[in-house]
Scaffold this motif. Structure first.
Motif, PDB file in Angstrom:
ATOM      1  N   GLY A  55       0.823  -1.214   0.000  1.00 28.81           N
ATOM      2  CA  GLY A  55       0.000   0.000   0.000  1.00 28.81           C
ATOM      3  C   GLY A  55       0.853   1.258   0.000  1.00 28.81           C
ATOM      4  O   GLY A  55       0.441   2.294  -0.529  1.00 28.81           O
ATOM      5  N   ILE A  56       2.045   1.183   0.572  1.00 26.67           N
ATOM      6  CA  ILE A  56       2.988   2.314   0.534  1.00 26.67           C
ATOM      7  C   ILE A  56       3.420   2.542  -0.904  1.00 26.67           C
ATOM      8  O   ILE A  56       3.360   3.663  -1.417  1.00 26.67           O
ATOM      9  N   ALA A  57       3.853   1.467  -1.566  1.00 28.32           N
ATOM     10  CA  ALA A  57       4.323   1.565  -2.953  1.00 28.32           C
ATOM     11  C   ALA A  57       3.212   1.991  -3.910  1.00 28.32           C
ATOM     12  O   ALA A  57       3.465   2.666  -4.906  1.00 28.32           O
ATOM     13  N   ARG A  58       2.004   1.616  -3.593  1.00 24.50           N
ATOM     14  CA  ARG A  58       0.860   1.939  -4.454  1.00 24.50           C
ATOM     15  C   ARG A  58       0.314   3.346  -4.194  1.00 24.50           C
ATOM     16  O   ARG A  58      -0.595   3.796  -4.870  1.00 24.50           O
ATOM     17  N   GLY A  59       0.847   4.010  -3.162  1.00 22.62           N
ATOM     18  CA  GLY A  59       0.410   5.361  -2.852  1.00 22.62           C
ATOM     19  C   GLY A  59      -0.878   5.432  -2.053  1.00 22.62           C
ATOM     20  O   GLY A  59      -1.474   6.503  -1.922  1.00 22.62           O
ATOM     21  N   TYR A  60      -1.327   4.309  -1.488  1.00 19.41           N
ATOM     22  CA  TYR A  60      -2.562   4.303  -0.695  1.00 19.41           C
ATOM     23  C   TYR A  60      -2.356   4.954   0.663  1.00 19.41           C
ATOM     24  O   TYR A  60      -3.293   5.482   1.247  1.00 19.41           O
TER      25      TYR A  60
END
Length: 186
Positions: A55-60
């Motif tokens: 979720g960090i990498a996905r920008g969530y």
């Protein structure tokens, strides 16, 4: 002397996996999880959380938001006499929308990097240790890191045959696992 650890996936093992959990209001301990962690500590195990956080990498959510939630979880457990020995996380994903986290890494399960880092830092006996996860990538990471007891629980993801076939054991949830394994020294 090397210590024996219980490696724990977070979402689906410790807390309900509602998808990209990043806020305290969305974090709900699975029934019996705190009792299980207390029991595992009493049995003499090191407790180490190893969690993919794409979720960090996905920008969530941001890494700071993840750290705030992790600190809250850690304190919530400490208040209940559960001191975690380590918390390791992977913020990466090969198809990340946040460029800084877009990479193939050695820490994202099924890669063993988080477990190997913990083994080095905490001086763990990997062959005697357990990993408790809820999906195939957890079991693959355990096997790649030389964890002797790769274990699944049914409280998270629905388990497919490939995951079930590779796990040493399958339990309903973390509490069932904690009750079943022996105390160290027994």
């Amino acid at each position: 002397m090397a210590k024996v650890a219980i490696f724990l996936d977070r979402d689906g093992v410790i807390n309900q996996d509602t998808g990209y959990v990043s806020q305290v209001d969305d974090f709900h301990f699975i029934d019996g999880a705190i009792e299980a962690l207390q029991l595992l500590k009493k049995k003499g195990y090191c407790l180490v959380v190893v969690t993919n956080q794409s979720g960090i990498a996905r920008g969530y959510f941001t890494e700071d938001q993840f750290m705030q939630l992790t600190e809250w979880m850690d304190w919530s457990l400490a208040d209940r006499e559960v001191d975690l020995d380590g918390i390791y996380y992977c913020p990466h994903h090969p198809e990340a929308s946040v460029e800084a986290y877009r990479q193939q890494c050695d820490c994202r399960k099924p890669a063993p990097g988080m477990l190997l880092d913990a083994a080095k830092h905490l001086k763990l006996d990997m062959a005697a240790s357990y990993l408790v996860g809820d999906k195939l990538s957890d079991i693959q990471a355990a096997m790649a890191a030389g964890v002797g007891h790769p274990t699944l629980v049914k409280s998270g993801q629905s388990l497919d045959e490939s995951a079930l076939g590779r796990a040493e054991a399958v339990y309903e949830d973390l509490l069932a696992f904690a009750k079943a394994i022996p105390a160290l020294g027994d």
